[in-house]
Design a protein around this motif. Structure first.
Motif, PDB file in Angstrom:
ATOM      1  N   VAL A 131       0.850  -1.194   0.000  1.00 29.07           N
ATOM      2  CA  VAL A 131       0.000   0.000   0.000  1.00 29.07           C
ATOM      3  C   VAL A 131       0.886   1.245   0.000  1.00 29.07           C
ATOM      4  N   VAL A 132       0.648   2.141  -0.959  1.00 29.66           N
ATOM      5  CA  VAL A 132       1.286   3.456  -0.965  1.00 29.66           C
ATOM      6  C   VAL A 132       0.285   4.440  -0.362  1.00 29.66           C
ATOM      7  N   SER A 133       0.690   5.131   0.690  1.00 28.87           N
ATOM      8  CA  SER A 133      -0.238   6.020   1.399  1.00 28.87           C
ATOM      9  C   SER A 133       0.499   7.280   1.842  1.00 28.87           C
ATOM     10  N   ASP A 134      -0.209   8.141   2.584  1.00 26.74           N
ATOM     11  CA  ASP A 134       0.352   9.392   3.108  1.00 26.74           C
ATOM     12  C   ASP A 134       1.014  10.187   1.979  1.00 26.74           C
ATOM     13  N   LEU A 135       0.254  10.399   0.912  1.00 31.02           N
ATOM     14  CA  LEU A 135       0.815  10.948  -0.329  1.00 31.02           C
ATOM     15  C   LEU A 135       0.957  12.469  -0.331  1.00 31.02           C
ATOM     16  N   ARG A 136       0.419  13.150   0.675  1.00 34.37           N
ATOM     17  CA  ARG A 136       0.474  14.616   0.660  1.00 34.37           C
ATOM     18  C   ARG A 136       1.637  15.188   1.486  1.00 34.37           C
ATOM     19  N   ALA A 137       2.046  14.477   2.526  1.00 34.02           N
ATOM     20  CA  ALA A 137       2.935  15.061   3.521  1.00 34.02           C
ATOM     21  C   ALA A 137       4.292  15.471   2.947  1.00 34.02           C
ATOM     22  N   ARG A 138       4.861  14.673   2.026  1.00 34.68           N
ATOM     23  CA  ARG A 138       6.191  15.011   1.511  1.00 34.68           C
ATOM     24  C   ARG A 138       6.164  16.323   0.739  1.00 34.68           C
ATOM     25  N   ASP A 139       5.093  16.554  -0.014  1.00 34.41           N
ATOM     26  CA  ASP A 139       4.972  17.805  -0.753  1.00 34.41           C
ATOM     27  C   ASP A 139       4.912  18.990   0.204  1.00 34.41           C
ATOM     28  N   THR A 335      -5.476   8.807  -7.612  1.00 30.46           N
ATOM     29  CA  THR A 335      -4.785   8.123  -6.523  1.00 30.46           C
ATOM     30  C   THR A 335      -4.025   6.915  -7.039  1.00 30.46           C
ATOM     31  N   ALA A 336      -4.670   6.136  -7.920  1.00 29.96           N
ATOM     32  CA  ALA A 336      -3.981   4.987  -8.516  1.00 29.96           C
ATOM     33  C   ALA A 336      -2.743   5.435  -9.280  1.00 29.96           C
ATOM     34  N   LEU A 337      -2.851   6.527 -10.025  1.00 26.32           N
ATOM     35  CA  LEU A 337      -1.722   7.051 -10.781  1.00 26.32           C
ATOM     36  C   LEU A 337      -0.589   7.482  -9.847  1.00 26.32           C
ATOM     37  N   LEU A 338      -0.920   8.165  -8.749  1.00 21.14           N
ATOM     38  CA  LEU A 338       0.107   8.606  -7.807  1.00 21.14           C
ATOM     39  C   LEU A 338       0.832   7.413  -7.194  1.00 21.14           C
ATOM     40  N   GLY A 339       0.077   6.376  -6.839  1.00 18.77           N
ATOM     41  CA  GLY A 339       0.703   5.185  -6.297  1.00 18.77           C
ATOM     42  C   GLY A 339       1.622   4.517  -7.298  1.00 18.77           C
ATOM     43  N   PHE A 340       1.178   4.454  -8.548  1.00 23.38           N
ATOM     44  CA  PHE A 340       1.993   3.872  -9.621  1.00 23.38           C
ATOM     45  C   PHE A 340       3.295   4.652  -9.797  1.00 23.38           C
ATOM     46  N   SER A 347       8.429  11.104  -9.663  1.00 16.65           N
ATOM     47  CA  SER A 347       7.835  12.108  -8.783  1.00 16.65           C
ATOM     48  C   SER A 347       6.330  12.195  -9.007  1.00 16.65           C
ATOM     49  N   GLY A 348       5.625  12.513  -7.929  1.00  6.32           N
ATOM     50  CA  GLY A 348       4.166  12.559  -7.995  1.00  6.32           C
ATOM     51  C   GLY A 348       3.602  13.946  -7.793  1.00  6.32           C
ATOM     52  N   ASN A 349       4.483  14.957  -7.741  1.00  8.83           N
ATOM     53  CA  ASN A 349       3.985  16.324  -7.615  1.00  8.83           C
ATOM     54  C   ASN A 349       4.500  17.155  -8.786  1.00  8.83           C
ATOM     55  N   THR A 350       3.771  18.184  -9.095  1.00  5.04           N
ATOM     56  CA  THR A 350       4.203  19.166 -10.082  1.00  5.04           C
ATOM     57  C   THR A 350       4.479  20.431  -9.298  1.00  5.04           C
ATOM     58  N   PRO A 351       5.763  20.734  -9.016  1.00  7.92           N
ATOM     59  CA  PRO A 351       6.082  21.800  -8.056  1.00  7.92           C
ATOM     60  C   PRO A 351       5.393  23.126  -8.332  1.00  7.92           C
ATOM     61  N   GLY A 352       5.267  23.520  -9.594  1.00  6.08           N
ATOM     62  CA  GLY A 352       4.618  24.783  -9.901  1.00  6.08           C
ATOM     63  C   GLY A 352       3.160  24.819  -9.506  1.00  6.08           C
ATOM     64  N   THR A 353       2.556  23.641  -9.332  1.00  2.00           N
ATOM     65  CA  THR A 353       1.141  23.620  -8.980  1.00  2.00           C
ATOM     66  C   THR A 353       0.926  23.662  -7.478  1.00  2.00           C
ATOM     67  N   LEU A 361       9.389  12.217  -4.701  1.00  3.30           N
ATOM     68  CA  LEU A 361       8.680  10.951  -4.565  1.00  3.30           C
ATOM     69  C   LEU A 361       7.726  11.099  -3.389  1.00  3.30           C
ATOM     70  N   LEU A 362       6.484  10.701  -3.578  1.00  2.00           N
ATOM     71  CA  LEU A 362       5.471  10.922  -2.560  1.00  2.00           C
ATOM     72  C   LEU A 362       5.113   9.628  -1.838  1.00  2.00           C
ATOM     73  N   GLY A 363       4.774   9.779  -0.561  1.00  2.00           N
ATOM     74  CA  GLY A 363       4.145   8.696   0.159  1.00  2.00           C
ATOM     75  C   GLY A 363       5.071   7.767   0.906  1.00  2.00           C
ATOM     76  N   SER A 364       4.444   6.865   1.631  1.00  2.00           N
ATOM     77  CA  SER A 364       5.113   5.799   2.367  1.00  2.00           C
ATOM     78  C   SER A 364       4.541   4.476   1.887  1.00  2.00           C
ATOM     79  N   ILE A 365       5.349   3.427   1.965  1.00  2.00           N
ATOM     80  CA  ILE A 365       4.928   2.120   1.464  1.00  2.00           C
ATOM     81  C   ILE A 365       4.806   1.138   2.624  1.00  2.00           C
ATOM     82  N   THR A 366       3.651   0.516   2.746  1.00  2.00           N
ATOM     83  CA  THR A 366       3.411  -0.552   3.708  1.00  2.00           C
ATOM     84  C   THR A 366       3.471  -1.878   2.962  1.00  2.00           C
ATOM     85  N   PRO A 367       4.397  -2.777   3.316  1.00  3.04           N
ATOM     86  CA  PRO A 367       4.499  -4.041   2.584  1.00  3.04           C
ATOM     87  C   PRO A 367       3.232  -4.881   2.697  1.00  3.04           C
ATOM     88  N   GLY A 368       3.025  -5.743   1.704  1.00  2.00           N
ATOM     89  CA  GLY A 368       1.904  -6.668   1.737  1.00  2.00           C
ATOM     90  C   GLY A 368       2.284  -7.960   2.440  1.00  2.00           C
TER      91      GLY A 368
END
Length: 393
Positions: A131-139, A335-340, A347-353, A361-368
């Motif tokens: 699971v890729v989650s917590d996708l906002r905090a790094r930005d 969300t699926a695209l960001l995880g991919f 990278s999953g952010n567009t800095p100018g936006t 690179l965004l998020g944290s990964i929880t192993p399956g």
């Protein structure tokens, strides 16, 4: 160029349930291809929905209640992931979760922190998938607003369209991405459905003005609209973000108290609908939009959509379905695209936006259930998104 099957999960600021989409994605050089497999919404149980709303400002939320909500939301996201697996014929490689935003801390025009709940361990445990989650905090840590993250999808998807074009999402909060302008730009324009839903709940007990029926029977109150438009958010320079910590019941009550006269229920809904249309249209005009492509739950409100088209006059307003992305599931597909992207080292952010200092690179990964085996990092950042025919139901 293998296809990867990804489940995207998000609950927006309307907090009505978890949107889930299953999609196949692959990288072909600098082109990212996406094929939707299906989508749906898994509503929150009534008690959990009530407790989430109660935890929002100006309500209080203790550490004990936060722990409880984080667990219950995580478990519900795990249930939604199971539904997503059904949409994907029982097979997926990865789950991406944007969680449930409970608080977005903005101070002096800068995002200081952001909190999304929905513990991803429950999703990994239930599905056996990473699971890729917590996708906002790094930005946010990189100086950005962590929202709207839709800018990365919109910039890729509309790269070859006439510009400047605006991709609009009307959820609880409305946001736009400007593509083909002088610079990449995305920001929250203000309330989308948040105040409309709040007022509808007070009038009918249900947090939705279905088909805009109540608003259609009322008349816009210019005096109330003027009070609402005074909010500083509309005059702040982008990038900027906001949420229900600002546009909430206390905000609406202050505006009504300042007005000092009674407002009929239907007139209140008509005015709040006009507020959303007006503030979105003002932002689109300010960016010189030649076309607006709209998505999100708000496009299913014909009164709101008609008000937006009237406000924008000669600027065409399309619904994203017309360009191949279903309006109801675009956020879950994002969300699926960001995880991919994270999974492939892109990278999953567009800095100018978002205002971030650079791509991250965004998020944290929880192993399956098994060892974490990630693909080799992409050697190029994608520059285009090609939407392939799929099942958009």
């Amino acid at each position: 160029m293998d296809w990867w099957r990804v489940l995207g999960l998000i609950s927006g600021t309307s907090m009505d349930g978890v949107d889930v989409a299953a999609a196949e994605l692959r990288l072909d050089g600098e082109v990212l291809e996406l094929r939707a497999l299906g989508s749906t919404t898994v509503p929150y149980p009534a008690e959990l929905h009530r407790d989430l709303l109660a935890a929002l400002p100006p309500g209080g939320c203790s550490a004990a209640e936060l722990c409880r909500l984080d667990t219950l939301v995580g478990q519900h996201f795990a249930t939604a992931a199971g539904v997503g697996l059904d949409l994907a014929d029982g097979r997926a490689d990865l789950v991406a979760s944007l969680g449930q935003t409970l608080y977005h801390w903005v101070e002096d025009g800068r995002a200081r922190g952001t909190l999304q709940i929905g513990q991803p361990a429950w999703i990994a445990e239930a599905t056996g998938l990473p699971v890729v989650s917590d996708l906002r905090a790094r930005d946010v840590a990189a100086g950005g607003h962590g929202a709207p993250l839709a800018g990365v999808l919109d910039a890729l998807w509309l790269a070859d369209e006439p510009g400047p074009g605006v991709a609009l999402n009307i959820g609880g909060i409305a946001n736009i991405t400007v593509v083909g302008g002088e610079r990449p730009l995305a920001y929250d324009t203000g309330p989308g459905n948040a105040l409309i839903d709040l007022a509808a709940a007070r009038v009918t007990g249900r947090p939705q003005d279905t088909d805009g029926a109540i608003a259609a029977s009322g008349t816009v109150r210019p005096d109330l609209l003027g009070v609402l438009l005074v909010d500083d958010h509309y005059r702040q320079a982008p990038p900027k973000s906001t949420g229900k910590e600002r546009f909430n019941a206390a905000y609406l009550d202050r505006a009504l108290a300042q007005l000092g006269t009674d407002v009929a229920d239907a007139d209140l809904l008509a005015t709040l609908t006009e507020l959303t249309a007006r503030t979105v249209a003002d932002a689109c005009r300010a960016e010189g939009a030649v076309r607006v492509v709209a998505s999100g739950g708000g496009v299913r409100n014909p009164v709101l959509l008609a008000a937006l088209r009237r406000q924008l006059d000669d600027v065409p307003v399309l619904v994203s379905d017309e360009l191949g992305l279903p309006a109801d599931s675009k956020e879950a597909l994002l969300t699926a695209l960001l995880g991919f992207l994270t999974w492939h080292g892109a990278s999953g952010n567009t800095p100018g936006t978002t205002g971030a200092a650079g791509p991250r690179l965004l998020g944290s990964i929880t192993p399956g259930a098994g060892p974490l085996r990630m693909p080799a990092p992409a050697d190029r950042q994608p520059t285009r998104l090609r939407v392939q025919p799929g099942n958009t139901a």
